[in-house]
Write an enzyme that holds these catalytic residues in place. Structure first.
Site: not given
Ligand code: ACO
Length: 429
Positions: A268, A307, A363
């Site tokens: 987050h 996201h 971010d």
């Molecule tokens: N890098 C690589 N792969 C990713 C990323 C990433 N940043 N984000 C998602 N994925 C992949 C997942 O591994 C998943 O792959 P799969 O289908 O092969 O299993 C797919 O994309 C879907 O991702 P989920 O984790 O199911 O998406 P979710 O909606 O649960 O998570 C989140 C969203 C937590 C923001 C995620 O994208 C993440 O961890 N990003 C990196 C951390 C980040 O930047 N957080 C800030 C978000 S903005 C905020 O909160 C202010």
């Protein structure tokens, strides 16, 4: 059969049900009537991590994640970022309408009246080791303010709520600056009411021996814009925490502390700090392809990418990129920007990221700007919390005054043992 209904046939019993659809949703409690026998609890929905569940009605923030739209109270985020001050946006988010001139002046006056910390509150921070993470200090200090303002627990008193909301918004920059100065053993700087919200914050952060600290107006405005962009984001993890904790009628200080704890996680708000560590680890543009390969091979995530809601470019990231140019015109280029831009370019062309609709989020660029302005990475998430407290409090207030809301209490699917008899120690394997 009505048009705004859904017909459900329970193939276990053959029974048919008609469930109303309102605002594109069905009520989960309407499914409770679907039973296989009179003593059956009734059908529930199962939605870990709330992937497809609306937990409230809200008129504060609208997001269309597929189109990359973000609006506060109906106003597009880019228009607010271009034309408003942060405190003006706070007023909008809290009250539903933009203030007129006298309303704005009165609001600014109220906030400025409450920027100081009680002298004993400074001692909360002094108890921490010099190297304590500022987010931990912020969370603890905000929770401890509950002891300074015990009347805050009267959460159904509207005037009292307003006072606590104003206090929290006003004190966040002061707490943040004191966390920073504690690390370096620098004396705390008291708020200066001649200054704007962000100028005052910069003053409390960076004033040294000069008689009057003068914030660079471009940097002060950039900070104001960044605060506007972070002010609210509907039902994200920390806001959901604020609503859940607040639903027990806990006071706003401890509820905000809980929300800030949720924000601190790297998935987050903690992501902005992680992005900087990631860019440092990558080190140079040449290392980007290998880094992206390792992410695709499952070794970590590309921080600042992806996201839950946006499956398109995060509109805040677009505005932040413009703000970056203005900041760098003052501070000189942050070399990490080149790595970030190249990382974004490569990722946006890569099938892995394209297929999963992974775009830069708010971010991805914010930390690079904060670093150029002189903030340490460990402070980035605290900088996120300063403006987000407005969204948390607006959402908390909306929850408190919503007659449909009750204490938040989800159901579970029990997967443990069936009833079994106690086994004395001597007979256990
Ligand atoms: N890098 C690589 N792969 C990713 C990323 C990433 N940043 N984000 C998602 N994925 C992949 C997942 O591994 C998943 O792959 P799969 O289908 O092969 O299993 C797919 O994309 C879907 O991702 P989920 O984790 O199911 O998406 P979710 O909606 O649960 O998570 C989140 C969203 C937590 C923001 C995620 O994208 C993440 O961890 N990003 C990196 C951390 C980040 O930047 N957080 C800030 C978000 S903005 C905020 O909160 C202010």
């Amino acid at each position: 059969m009505g048009h705004n209904t859904i017909s459900i046939t329970d193939n276990r019993t053959g029974a048919q049900y008609e469930v109303p659809i309102t605002d594109g949703t069905i009520r989960a409690t309407d499914l409770k009537q679907i039973k296989t026998s009179p003593d059956d609890f009734g059908l529930m929905t199962y939605d870990p991590a709330f992937l497809n569940t609306a937990s409230c009605r809200s008129s504060i923030t609208y997001i269309d994640g597929d189109k990359g739209i973000l609006r506060y109270r109906g106003y597009p985020i880019d228009q607010l970022a271009e034309n408003c001050s942060f405190l003006e946006v706070c007023y909008l988010i809290l009250n539903g309408e933009l203030p007129n001139q006298s309303q704005l002046e009165e609001w600014i006056r109220l906030v400025k009246r409450r920027t100081m910390l009680h002298e004993t509150s400074k001692k909360f921070l002094e108890g921490f080791r010099y190297d304590a993470h500022p987010m931990t200090m912020l969370i603890s200090c905000v929770a401890a303010l509950s002891s300074v303002y015990p009347e805050a627990r009267h959460v159904h008193d509207a005037a009292n709520r307003k006072k606590q909301i104003t206090r929290l918004i006003a004190k966040m920059p002061t707490i943040t600056a004191y966390c920073y100065r504690h690390h370096f053993g620098l004396p705390y700087i008291y708020p200066d009411n001649d200054l704007s919200f962000t100028e005052n914050f910069m003053n409390m952060m960076w004033k040294m021996l000069e008689p009057k600290y003068v914030a660079n107006p471009i940097l002060a405005r950039a900070l104001d814009v960044l605060f506007i962009l972070h002010a609210d984001h509907e039902q994200n993890c920390s806001t959901n925490t604020m609503r859940a904790v607040g639903s027990s009628q806990a006071d706003p200080y401890v509820s905000v502390a809980a929300a800030a704890a949720a924000l601190s996680g790297p998935l987050h708000g903690g992501a902005n700090e992680e992005v900087l560590h990631m860019l440092s680890e990558i080190g140079s543009k040449d290392n980007i392809p290998a880094y992206i390969k390792s992410v695709k091979d499952g070794h970590g995530k590309l921080m600042g990418f992806g996201h839950r809601v946006y499956k398109n470019y995060d509109p805040r990231a677009r505005i932040i990129k413009q703000t970056a140019d203005e900041v760098f015109s003052v501070t000189g280029l942050n070399p990490k920007l080149e790595i970030a831009k190249e990382l974004e370019r490569i990722a946006l062309e890569d099938e892995y990221f394209v297929k999963r609709k992974l775009y830069p989020n708010v971010d991805f660029y914010s930390g690079i700007i904060y670093e150029a302005m002189g903030f340490r990475p460990s402070l980035f998430t605290v900088l996120f919390a300063i403006p987000r407290v407005v969204g948390w409090l607006a959402q908390w207030q909306e929850m408190i005054t919503d007659p449909e809301q009750k204490i938040a209490r989800p159901r579970q699917i029990y997967t443990g043992s069936d009833e079994r008899n106690f086994v004395p120690m001597t007979q256990r394997a």
